[in-house]
Design a protein around this motif. Structure first.
Motif, PDB file in Angstrom:
ATOM      1  N   ASN A   3       0.847  -1.191   0.000  1.00 60.74           N
ATOM      2  CA  ASN A   3       0.000   0.000   0.000  1.00 60.74           C
ATOM      3  C   ASN A   3       0.879   1.236   0.000  1.00 60.74           C
ATOM      4  OD1 ASN A   3      -2.292  -1.634   0.192  1.00 60.74           O
ATOM      5  ND2 ASN A   3      -2.175  -1.680   2.408  1.00 60.74           N
ATOM      6  N   LEU A   4       0.268   2.374  -0.305  1.00 62.00           N
ATOM      7  CA  LEU A   4       0.990   3.648  -0.256  1.00 62.00           C
ATOM      8  C   LEU A   4       0.311   4.528   0.777  1.00 62.00           C
ATOM      9  CD1 LEU A   4       3.109   5.662  -1.391  1.00 62.00           C
ATOM     10  CD2 LEU A   4       1.356   6.397  -3.019  1.00 62.00           C
ATOM     11  N   PHE A   5       1.088   4.947   1.764  1.00 66.71           N
ATOM     12  CA  PHE A   5       0.560   5.865   2.771  1.00 66.71           C
ATOM     13  C   PHE A   5       1.555   7.000   2.966  1.00 66.71           C
ATOM     14  CE2 PHE A   5      -0.064   7.603   7.000  1.00 66.71           C
ATOM     15  CZ  PHE A   5      -1.420   7.882   6.964  1.00 66.71           C
ATOM     16  N   ILE A   6       1.052   8.220   2.817  1.00 66.47           N
ATOM     17  CA  ILE A   6       1.844   9.425   3.082  1.00 66.47           C
ATOM     18  C   ILE A   6       1.045  10.253   4.076  1.00 66.47           C
ATOM     19  CG2 ILE A   6       2.858  11.523   2.123  1.00 66.47           C
ATOM     20  CD1 ILE A   6       2.897  10.029  -0.632  1.00 66.47           C
ATOM     21  N   LYS A   7       1.639  10.502   5.221  1.00 62.48           N
ATOM     22  CA  LYS A   7       0.957  11.306   6.241  1.00 62.48           C
ATOM     23  C   LYS A   7       0.969  12.772   5.818  1.00 62.48           C
ATOM     24  CE  LYS A   7       1.093  12.332  11.208  1.00 62.48           C
ATOM     25  NZ  LYS A   7      -0.282  12.674  11.291  1.00 62.48           N
ATOM     26  N   GLY A   8      -0.186  13.378   5.811  1.00 61.11           N
ATOM     27  CA  GLY A   8      -0.312  14.773   5.428  1.00 61.11           C
ATOM     28  C   GLY A   8       0.292  15.710   6.448  1.00 61.11           C
TER      29      GLY A   8
END
Length: 126
Positions: A3-8
């Motif tokens: 998965n791809l997760f980037i914290k804003g």
């Protein structure tokens, strides 16, 4: 596939692309100066994800603000999704969330919906 997760943060949106649930979501604000650099891993992940034909997925767009440079990158994402649906037998649905009374955000979504051949659902929230 990972998965791809980037914290804003202050300038960048949260990106939560889940290959197992087929729910792709972007939320928050996007007014980073270097959008090409920020969006490059997103485009790379999408290219890999969209290489498998016949996927059905939902793209949740929950932005509260984005600048012109980000707007261009979002159009590139929608173009990728449209090409996938047309050429690889996929199914995509875009849920465009906008705050009640935020006509600018609603109109932005309507403009994207006019630019690409994807199903858009416009969902207001309080």
């Amino acid at each position: 596939m990972d998965n791809l997760f980037i914290k804003g943060s202050t300038y960048i949106p949260t990106v939560d692309f889940n290959a197992q649930t087929n729910i792709l979501e972007m939320s928050g604000e996007s007014y980073h100066e270097y959008t090409i650099e920020f969006f490059q891993p997103i485009f790379e992940w999408l290219s890999t994800y969209l290489s498998q034909p016949g996927r059905s997925f939902v793209f949740n767009f929950k932005m509260t603000y984005f600048n012109t440079s980000s707007s261009r990158r979002f159009l590139e994402i929608f173009d990728m999704l449209e090409n996938y649906v047309k050429n690889k037998g996929g199914k995509a649905e875009v849920n465009w969330y906008y705050k009640e009374g935020d006509l600018d955000m609603l109109e932005s979504g309507e403009e994207y919906a006019d630019d690409v051949d994807l199903k858009f659902n416009f969902i207001s929230y309080p």
